[in-house]
Every structure is written in C-alpha cells, then in structure tokens.
Scaffold this active site. Structure first.
Site, PDB file in Angstrom:
ATOM      1  N   HIS A 142     -21.463  12.338 -50.630  1.00 32.42           N
ATOM      2  CA  HIS A 142     -20.322  12.113 -49.722  1.00 32.42           C
ATOM      3  C   HIS A 142     -19.950  10.631 -49.765  1.00 32.42           C
ATOM      4  O   HIS A 142     -19.109  10.247 -50.561  1.00 32.42           O
ATOM      5  CB  HIS A 142     -20.594  12.625 -48.304  1.00 32.42           C
ATOM      6  CG  HIS A 142     -22.008  12.504 -47.824  1.00 32.42           C
ATOM      7  ND1 HIS A 142     -22.646  11.292 -47.691  1.00 32.42           N
ATOM      8  CD2 HIS A 142     -22.898  13.454 -47.440  1.00 32.42           C
ATOM      9  CE1 HIS A 142     -23.865  11.492 -47.236  1.00 32.42           C
ATOM     10  NE2 HIS A 142     -24.065  12.784 -47.080  1.00 32.42           N
TER      11      HIS A 142
ATOM     12  N   ASN B  84     -19.098   8.602 -37.415  1.00 30.72           N
ATOM     13  CA  ASN B  84     -19.654   8.778 -38.753  1.00 30.72           C
ATOM     14  C   ASN B  84     -18.600   9.457 -39.633  1.00 30.72           C
ATOM     15  O   ASN B  84     -18.137  10.559 -39.329  1.00 30.72           O
ATOM     16  CB  ASN B  84     -20.918   9.635 -38.676  1.00 30.72           C
ATOM     17  CG  ASN B  84     -21.642   9.734 -40.010  1.00 30.72           C
ATOM     18  OD1 ASN B  84     -21.022   9.949 -41.044  1.00 30.72           O
ATOM     19  ND2 ASN B  84     -22.956   9.613 -39.975  1.00 30.72           N
TER      20      ASN B  84
ATOM     21  N   HIS C 158     -23.533   7.017 -43.935  1.00 32.43           N
ATOM     22  CA  HIS C 158     -24.910   7.318 -44.344  1.00 32.43           C
ATOM     23  C   HIS C 158     -24.893   7.660 -45.827  1.00 32.43           C
ATOM     24  O   HIS C 158     -24.875   8.828 -46.213  1.00 32.43           O
ATOM     25  CB  HIS C 158     -25.459   8.483 -43.520  1.00 32.43           C
ATOM     26  CG  HIS C 158     -26.921   8.732 -43.723  1.00 32.43           C
ATOM     27  ND1 HIS C 158     -27.734   9.199 -42.716  1.00 32.43           N
ATOM     28  CD2 HIS C 158     -27.724   8.576 -44.799  1.00 32.43           C
ATOM     29  CE1 HIS C 158     -28.974   9.330 -43.172  1.00 32.43           C
ATOM     30  NE2 HIS C 158     -28.978   8.960 -44.442  1.00 32.43           N
TER      31      HIS C 158
ATOM     32  N   HIS D  18     -20.199  15.011 -37.601  1.00 30.08           N
ATOM     33  CA  HIS D  18     -19.883  16.395 -37.941  1.00 30.08           C
ATOM     34  C   HIS D  18     -19.077  17.089 -36.842  1.00 30.08           C
ATOM     35  O   HIS D  18     -18.014  17.655 -37.104  1.00 30.08           O
ATOM     36  CB  HIS D  18     -21.175  17.166 -38.211  1.00 30.08           C
ATOM     37  CG  HIS D  18     -20.947  18.585 -38.630  1.00 30.08           C
ATOM     38  ND1 HIS D  18     -20.592  18.937 -39.912  1.00 30.08           N
ATOM     39  CD2 HIS D  18     -21.009  19.748 -37.918  1.00 30.08           C
ATOM     40  CE1 HIS D  18     -20.443  20.250 -39.981  1.00 30.08           C
ATOM     41  NE2 HIS D  18     -20.694  20.758 -38.788  1.00 30.08           N
TER      42      HIS D  18
ATOM     43  N   GLU E 194     -26.498   3.772 -42.216  1.00 32.13           N
ATOM     44  CA  GLU E 194     -27.747   4.511 -42.051  1.00 32.13           C
ATOM     45  C   GLU E 194     -28.327   4.872 -43.414  1.00 32.13           C
ATOM     46  O   GLU E 194     -27.580   5.061 -44.377  1.00 32.13           O
ATOM     47  CB  GLU E 194     -27.490   5.821 -41.290  1.00 32.13           C
ATOM     48  CG  GLU E 194     -26.925   5.660 -39.902  1.00 32.13           C
ATOM     49  CD  GLU E 194     -26.700   7.000 -39.228  1.00 32.13           C
ATOM     50  OE1 GLU E 194     -26.532   7.016 -37.999  1.00 32.13           O
ATOM     51  OE2 GLU E 194     -26.671   8.034 -39.927  1.00 32.13           O
TER      52      GLU E 194
ATOM     53  N   HIS F 244     -26.864  12.992 -33.564  1.00 32.99           N
ATOM     54  CA  HIS F 244     -27.158  14.240 -34.280  1.00 32.99           C
ATOM     55  C   HIS F 244     -26.876  15.446 -33.385  1.00 32.99           C
ATOM     56  O   HIS F 244     -27.580  15.707 -32.424  1.00 32.99           O
ATOM     57  CB  HIS F 244     -28.601  14.313 -34.792  1.00 32.99           C
ATOM     58  CG  HIS F 244     -28.716  15.187 -36.012  1.00 32.99           C
ATOM     59  ND1 HIS F 244     -28.697  16.563 -35.945  1.00 32.99           N
ATOM     60  CD2 HIS F 244     -28.814  14.882 -37.327  1.00 32.99           C
ATOM     61  CE1 HIS F 244     -28.810  17.061 -37.166  1.00 32.99           C
ATOM     62  NE2 HIS F 244     -28.867  16.065 -38.023  1.00 32.99           N
ATOM     63  N   ASP F 245     -25.814  16.156 -33.732  1.00 30.46           N
ATOM     64  CA  ASP F 245     -25.373  17.371 -33.042  1.00 30.46           C
ATOM     65  C   ASP F 245     -24.820  17.109 -31.645  1.00 30.46           C
ATOM     66  O   ASP F 245     -24.646  18.055 -30.862  1.00 30.46           O
ATOM     67  CB  ASP F 245     -26.485  18.427 -32.982  1.00 30.46           C
ATOM     68  CG  ASP F 245     -26.758  19.063 -34.336  1.00 30.46           C
ATOM     69  OD1 ASP F 245     -25.959  18.843 -35.261  1.00 30.46           O
ATOM     70  OD2 ASP F 245     -27.774  19.764 -34.474  1.00 30.46           O
TER      71      ASP F 245
ATOM     72  N   THR G 128     -29.112  17.143 -44.223  1.00 29.95           N
ATOM     73  CA  THR G 128     -28.828  16.191 -43.159  1.00 29.95           C
ATOM     74  C   THR G 128     -30.153  15.698 -42.616  1.00 29.95           C
ATOM     75  O   THR G 128     -31.205  16.252 -42.925  1.00 29.95           O
ATOM     76  CB  THR G 128     -27.971  16.841 -42.052  1.00 29.95           C
ATOM     77  OG1 THR G 128     -27.581  15.841 -41.102  1.00 29.95           O
ATOM     78  CG2 THR G 128     -28.736  17.946 -41.345  1.00 29.95           C
TER      79      THR G 128
END
Length: 238
Positions: free
Chosen positions: A50, A7, A43, A215, A70, A191-192, A100
């Site tokens: 962004h 991402n 996304h 991230h 996304e 995610h994470d 987020t």
C-alpha cells in the site's frame, strides 16, 4: 482535545489496485488536513503493498500537521525514518506477511533492542511511540525503554463494544492508561476505532492525546464523504 491522525494506507491500496496515480495520495493527505485532521499516519511495509517508501519521502513536502510513520524497526525502516524525520515514529511488531497489525510489543522481552532503537530516533529529534496491548506490565516495560508515548492496541475493545460488552472491554485500557499517566507516558490509541465506538473510548481514557484511524474512517467516508467523516470524528473527540 484528543487529536485525530488519519491513516492513509487504504488510499494507497486503492491507488495501487489500478496503477497510475488515482487517487492522488499527496492530494488526499493535503485535503485531509484541510478538512481539519491534526495528523497524517502511514504504515509502510516491506512489500510496499500500500504505502510505498517513496510515498513516505514525498509526504514530507505535503504534510503540515503531525506526521506519524508506523512500522517494524528493521534496518530499512529505520533508515527511512531517519531520512524523513517525521514528527513521530510508532514502533509496531508486525510480521512481514501480516495483513494488519495484530499484537503489541513484549516490552520486557525486547527491552534492549527497543531501547537502542528509541535512543537513535530521539537523538534525531523524533518523538517515539510503542504499540502495546492493554497490559500494565507491558506499559511499565515501555517506560523503562525510554519511549515518549505508547499506542494502545484497541482491537479487543472494539470487538467487545460490538458485542455490547463495552464496560468489560474498556476496563483493561483504563488500568493501562492510569499506569501510563503515573509513569509520565503519553497515550495514543488505534486499531478498529470507529465512529460508533470512539466517543466512549475517548471519554473513558484519561489524558488520551491522539487516535490514529484509517480503515474505518475510509470505509465510513464511502457513505458520508471524507470531509464530513473527519469532522464527525473531531466532534466526538472534543
């Protein structure tokens, strides 16, 4: 092997912080593929804080691996996806002002809406994925709306892993994956997820097709370099 899709929202955030075109988003996307990643994820959000909608269009000329877009399927997003025709569209129920993504779809309450949206994308040859929590009822609901895949929302797993409760944290994801497999749904996750927790997750989830990581990967690259980090992920996903 589980595929790695990177991402690049954070690259766009850095670019937008100063204006201009540094870093060059398109070059970074091409480099990420050259370093070995099997996909690029973006996304775009309505405020374009962004990724910009024009970025989504421009990336169609650059991405040669899997292209995953996304977002919340509002009319503007739907039009963008139909225009750019990515490999995959991942539907995420994020609010307009969300920092987020912070929850998966209620695939039962939104069944009719999601079924119509998915039908539109599939008629245009675009693979569909639905962002869901590790809840077997939501996975069953996803199957009923006709999606090709689900993307498991992994924040709770990452938090449990950090608290040394990885067995407890992974359990609902294993149950959700078993149900998804039985229903013929492909499984993505994101995610994470990070270098610290990705291997245990991958080894625990049967038939995990793809992870989308942004991230953590970009943050880790500040220390180890983008090329190195991508290959560190690839090694853990083998």
């Amino acid at each position: 092997m589980t595929h790695l899709s990177v991402n690049i929202n954070k690259i766009a955030t850095l670019r937008n912080a100063r204006g201009g075109n540094v870093p060059n988003l398109l070059k970074v996307a091409a480099d990420i593929e050259r370093f070995g990643a099997e996909g690029i994820t973006i996304h775009p959000r309505p405020d374009e804080r962004h990724i910009r909608y024009q970025d989504a269009r421009d990336l169609t000329k650059v991405v040669t691996t899997e292209y995953n877009i996304e977002g919340n399927p509002n009319p503007k997003f739907i039009d963008l996806v139909l225009e750019t025709k990515p490999t995959q569209v991942t539907l995420v129920p994020d609010a307009i002002d969300a920092i987020t993504s912070n929850a998966g779809w209620d695939t039962i309450a939104h069944k009719d809406f999601l079924k119509d949206v998915i039908k539109t994308f599939k008629e245009n040859g675009i693979r569909t994925s639905i962002f869901v929590d590790a809840n077997t009822k939501m996975v069953e609901g996803a199957s009923e709306i006709g999606t090709d895949r689900i993307e498991l929302y992994t924040e709770s797993y990452a938090k449990a892993f950090d608290e040394n409760k990885k067995e407890e944290g992974i359990s609902p994801f294993i149950r959700a994956a078993i149900v998804a497999n039985s229903l013929g749904l492909g499984i993505n996750a994101g995610h994470d997820l990070s270098l610290d927790n990705i291997k245990y997750f991958k080894d625990s989830i049967p038939h995990l097709l793809e992870v989308s990581i942004g991230h953590a990967l970009i943050c880790e690259s500040l220390y180890f370099g983008l090329d190195n980090v991508i290959n560190m992920y690839l090694n853990k996903l083998k």
